[in-house]
Scaffold this motif. Structure first.
Motif, short mmCIF file in Angstrom:
data_model
loop_
_atom_site.label_atom_id
_atom_site.label_comp_id
_atom_site.label_asym_id
_atom_site.label_seq_id
_atom_site.Cartn_x
_atom_site.Cartn_y
_atom_site.Cartn_z
N PRO A 1 1.04 -1.17 0.07
CA PRO A 1 0.09 -0.07 0.17
C PRO A 1 0.79 1.09 0.01
CG PRO A 1 -0.02 -0.96 2.08
CD PRO A 1 0.79 -2.04 1.09
N LYS A 2 0.35 2.23 -0.60
CA LYS A 2 1.19 3.61 -0.82
C LYS A 2 0.76 4.40 0.34
CE LYS A 2 1.64 3.57 -5.85
NZ LYS A 2 1.40 3.95 -6.95
N ALA A 3 1.82 4.99 1.42
CA ALA A 3 1.55 5.74 2.31
C ALA A 3 2.47 7.10 2.38
CB ALA A 3 1.91 5.21 3.64
N LEU A 4 1.93 7.94 2.54
CA LEU A 4 2.81 9.14 2.56
C LEU A 4 3.82 9.24 3.63
CD1 LEU A 4 -0.28 11.88 2.28
CD2 LEU A 4 1.13 11.31 0.53
N PRO A 5 4.88 9.96 3.59
CA PRO A 5 5.86 10.20 4.45
C PRO A 5 5.16 11.07 5.56
CG PRO A 5 6.80 10.72 2.41
CD PRO A 5 5.23 10.39 2.02
N VAL A 6 5.48 11.01 6.68
CA VAL A 6 4.95 11.72 7.81
C VAL A 6 4.71 13.09 7.71
CG1 VAL A 6 5.05 12.41 10.32
CG2 VAL A 6 5.54 9.83 9.33
N ASP A 7 6.11 13.85 7.03
CA ASP A 7 6.27 15.11 6.96
C ASP A 7 4.94 15.61 5.88
OD1 ASP A 7 7.57 13.87 5.13
OD2 ASP A 7 8.91 15.63 4.49
N GLU A 8 4.81 14.84 4.87
CA GLU A 8 3.71 15.23 3.76
C GLU A 8 2.47 15.10 4.08
OE1 GLU A 8 4.22 13.79 0.17
OE2 GLU A 8 6.19 14.72 -0.39
N ALA A 9 2.33 13.96 5.22
CA ALA A 9 0.98 13.91 5.72
C ALA A 9 0.52 15.02 6.56
CB ALA A 9 0.76 12.37 6.31
N VAL A 10 1.59 15.44 7.41
CA VAL A 10 1.26 16.53 8.18
C VAL A 10 1.06 17.89 7.37
CG1 VAL A 10 2.25 17.95 10.02
CG2 VAL A 10 2.40 15.36 10.38
N ARG A 11 1.77 17.94 6.47
CA ARG A 11 1.60 19.28 5.66
C ARG A 11 0.43 19.28 5.03
NH1 ARG A 11 4.92 19.67 0.21
NH2 ARG A 11 6.85 19.02 1.57
N LEU A 12 0.04 18.11 4.56
CA LEU A 12 -1.75 18.03 4.22
C LEU A 12 -2.61 18.43 5.07
CD1 LEU A 12 -3.51 17.66 1.60
CD2 LEU A 12 -3.49 15.12 2.06
N ALA A 13 -2.52 17.86 6.11
CA ALA A 13 -3.36 18.05 7.26
C ALA A 13 -3.36 19.49 7.80
CB ALA A 13 -3.17 17.24 8.42
N GLU A 14 -2.31 20.19 7.67
CA GLU A 14 -2.05 21.56 8.41
C GLU A 14 -2.34 22.71 7.17
OE1 GLU A 14 1.57 21.65 10.20
OE2 GLU A 14 0.98 20.52 12.03
N HIS A 15 -2.42 22.24 6.11
CA HIS A 15 -2.34 23.06 4.88
C HIS A 15 -3.76 23.91 4.96
CE1 HIS A 15 -2.33 24.78 0.91
NE2 HIS A 15 -3.78 24.45 0.66
N GLN A 16 -3.55 25.36 4.84
CA GLN A 16 -4.66 26.28 4.88
C GLN A 16 -4.67 27.04 3.39
OE1 GLN A 16 -4.46 28.49 8.11
NE2 GLN A 16 -5.22 26.89 9.70
#
Length: 323
Positions: free
Chosen positions: A116-131
């Motif tokens: 399964p394809k998972a995001l690196p932690v930093d990219e997942a956090v960037r997406l979650a915090e994106h405004q």
């Protein structure tokens, strides 16, 4: 049938079969070409063991499968070839040309399941915090809450769009879940109508509260009274579809500058992978994902083996090399 150069290399019984499927099954020209190529391959392999097509056995077919696999052909490709051969011998058996179908019980090698394809932690956090600057506050609040629930709770997209604002008898009957913000839990209906509860973290709870404050605004007071119980809705108040979530998430990940377009299940994979990295508790991850069998969850141990190996090398006293 108009013989092609490929068909002219085939024995009479193979040509008769191709004529049969052309006339009786009315196959498309492309499909007929593939059938012809498959039979040509079989005829060449039969010639290699000095046997006509009608005298091949299951042992020969298995040998041919092994040869194709060793030559680099994928399991899926071999399965398609076997399907064409199986059809030929089924017809030949009906014509009394062979006593049985030698391909009947032969199966292609299993294709390895992709990780399964998972995001690196930093990219997942960037997406979650994106405004998104200058974005519609209503859409921004909704999409931010969607990302937080997918990544923060590991929900399937079907479970997400099935959530209601509050529990109701109708929700139970239709297999819908709901979010209890006061208790910090999401009650979801997963595969097989199995219900499970997952914790809603602080970031997800804050995003949901911000969304609930915006949710009914475009509809006005009169429209709010007729609003569907769905947690996530579109502009007109109807329950959001899974396709809409896919589209919005893909667009949001691109605006956030991620290296790959994100889809809902990628955030579920990221949830499982990052949680397992931090806790190492496979059983807990299984429960949170709603997997019936732990072998389904174990794929994430393969996904993160390199990360875990680095942690081991850095942290375990018996892994450290002496200076």
């Amino acid at each position: 049938m108009n013989d092609t150069p490929v068909a002219l290399h085939l024995p009479p019984e193979a040509l008769q079969y191709l004529e049969h499927v052309r006339v009786e099954k009315r196959l498309a020209a492309r499909t007929l070409t593939l059938y012809t190529l498959d039979l040509q391959r079989l005829a060449a392999m039969a010639a290699g063991v000095d046997l006509p097509l009608l005298r091949l056995t299951s042992a020969h077919i298995r040998r041919f499968v092994a040869q194709m696999h060793a030559g680099g052909r994928s399991g899926r490709g071999i399965a398609l070839i076997l399907s064409g051969w199986r059809g030929f011998y089924t017809w030949a058996a009906r014509q009394g040309l062979v006593p049985h179908n030698p391909v009947q019980d032969v199966r292609a090698p299993k294709a390895p399941k992709p990780l399964p394809k998972a995001l690196p932690v930093d990219e997942a956090v960037r997406l979650a915090e994106h405004q998104e600057t200058g974005a519609d506050p209503w859409l921004e609040a909704r999409d931010a809450a969607i990302v937080e629930l997918l990544y923060g709770c590991g929900l399937r997209v079907g479970e997400l769009v099935g959530l209601d604002v509050a529990p109701s008898p109708a929700a139970h009957q239709q297999g819908r879940g709901w979010v209890d913000l006061q208790a910090g839990e999401a009650h979801v209906f997963g595969k097989g109508s199995k219900r499970r509860s997952v914790p809603v973290g602080r970031a997800a709870a804050e995003a949901l509260q911000a969304w609930l404050a915006q949710r009914a605004l475009p509809l006005g007071a009169a429209g709010a009274a007729r609003l569907e119980p769905a947690l996530f809705i579109g502009r007109r108040g109807a329950r959001l579809t899974a396709q809409s979530v896919w589209s919005r998430l893909r667009q949001r990940s691109q605006v956030a500058g991620l290296t790959t377009p994100v889809h809902p299940h990628m955030l579920r994979h990221s949830f499982a992978s990052h949680l397992l990295q931090s806790s190492g508790d496979l059983r807990a991850v299984q429960e949170l994902l709603g997997h019936a069998n732990i072998t389904t969850t174990q794929v994430y141990t393969r996904l993160d083996f390199q990360h875990l190996a680095r942690v081991y090398d850095a942290a375990h006293p018996r892994a450290r090399r002496k200076p």
